[in-house]
Design a protein around this motif. Structure first.
Motif, PDB file in Angstrom:
ATOM      1  N   ARG A 110       0.807  -1.219   0.000  1.00 53.43           N
ATOM      2  CA  ARG A 110       0.000   0.000   0.000  1.00 53.43           C
ATOM      3  C   ARG A 110       0.848   1.281   0.000  1.00 53.43           C
ATOM      4  O   ARG A 110       0.704   2.136   0.846  1.00 53.43           O
ATOM      5  CB  ARG A 110      -0.957  -0.006   1.191  1.00 53.43           C
TER       6      ARG A 110
ATOM      7  N   GLN B 140      -3.370  -4.089  -3.176  1.00 52.05           N
ATOM      8  CA  GLN B 140      -2.208  -3.198  -3.158  1.00 52.05           C
ATOM      9  C   GLN B 140      -1.056  -3.809  -2.360  1.00 52.05           C
ATOM     10  O   GLN B 140      -0.382  -3.144  -1.570  1.00 52.05           O
ATOM     11  CB  GLN B 140      -2.583  -1.827  -2.584  1.00 52.05           C
ATOM     12  N   ARG B 141      -0.835  -5.091  -2.603  1.00 53.16           N
ATOM     13  CA  ARG B 141       0.242  -5.799  -1.909  1.00 53.16           C
ATOM     14  C   ARG B 141       0.921  -6.767  -2.874  1.00 53.16           C
ATOM     15  O   ARG B 141       0.275  -7.346  -3.749  1.00 53.16           O
ATOM     16  CB  ARG B 141      -0.282  -6.567  -0.696  1.00 53.16           C
TER      17      ARG B 141
END
Length: 213
Positions: free
Chosen positions: A41, A89-90
């Motif tokens: 993130r 988002q990883r």
């Protein structure tokens, strides 16, 4: 996006990094063994492993493959493959990873997409120094069932339970294999030649199988 340098290890920590930038870096270093990228993130850790780190990784990989063979368990190793989920988002690149219980689900596949495919059943994580970016929350979000983490105190086995990792004395991925025994073999690997070490691992695995029958 000012870098934070760690003087003790080969790591760079970047902040406020866009997903598109992360993907561009991955594309520029595709099929390269270094550097490795961990993204969470907007935070990006860039890491180049040491020789000691890589040797330990290879020893742990050899241990898993040897014990799995003795147990007649099919596995597939994907090494430091990039696993990522844009929706979360990883993304991360493990020190080592294996499909074991879910190996049949990826039969014939050479490219993996975690939005469609199962995550690895086992991830190997080597912490010879304190990482800048915690990886366990990333592993949990991506659904990694089991993590073997080596640190300066030994080998620790963690299972994902209700979204959190809980330390366990034995492995589920390789049923009944104790963390204490793995620690012992990894310590021995520094003193024994490789062939002698492998013979000891195989003899131990056969004895473990006999005890559990």
């Amino acid at each position: 996006m000012a870098p934070v340098l760690s003087p003790s290890v080969q790591r760079i920590m970047l902040h406020n990094v866009l997903w598109a930038t992360y993907e561009s870096l991955l594309a520029a270093h595709r099929d390269c063994s270094v550097p490795r990228f961990i993204y969470d993130r907007g935070q990006l850790e860039v890491m180049s492993p040491s020789a000691a780190h890589e040797e330990l990784k290879d020893t742990m990989t050899l241990f898993v493959n040897t014990v799995a063979e003795e147990m007649a368990i099919n596995t597939r190793s994907f090494g430091s493959t990039t696993f990522q989920r844009e929706d979360l988002q990883r993304g991360f690149e493990p020190d080592g990873c294996f499909y074991i219980q879910s190996v049949a689900l990826i039969a014939g596949k050479t490219a993996l997409d975690l939005t469609e495919d199962s995550p690895p059943d086992l991830v190997i994580e080597i912490d010879l120094s304190h990482p800048s970016l915690p990886k366990f929350p990333i592993f949990a979000q991506l659904g990694i069932p089991e993590v073997w983490r080596w640190d300066m105190t030994g080998l620790h086995i963690f299972r994902l339970m209700r979204g959190q990792y809980v330390e366990r004395p034995t492995s589920v991925a390789l049923p009944g294999v104790p963390a204490t025994d793995i620690t012992g073999f990894l310590d021995e690997s520094r003193a024994l030649d490789r062939l002698s070490w492998l013979r000891r691992v195989r003899a131990w695995a056969r004895a473990l199988i006999e005890r559990n029958e």
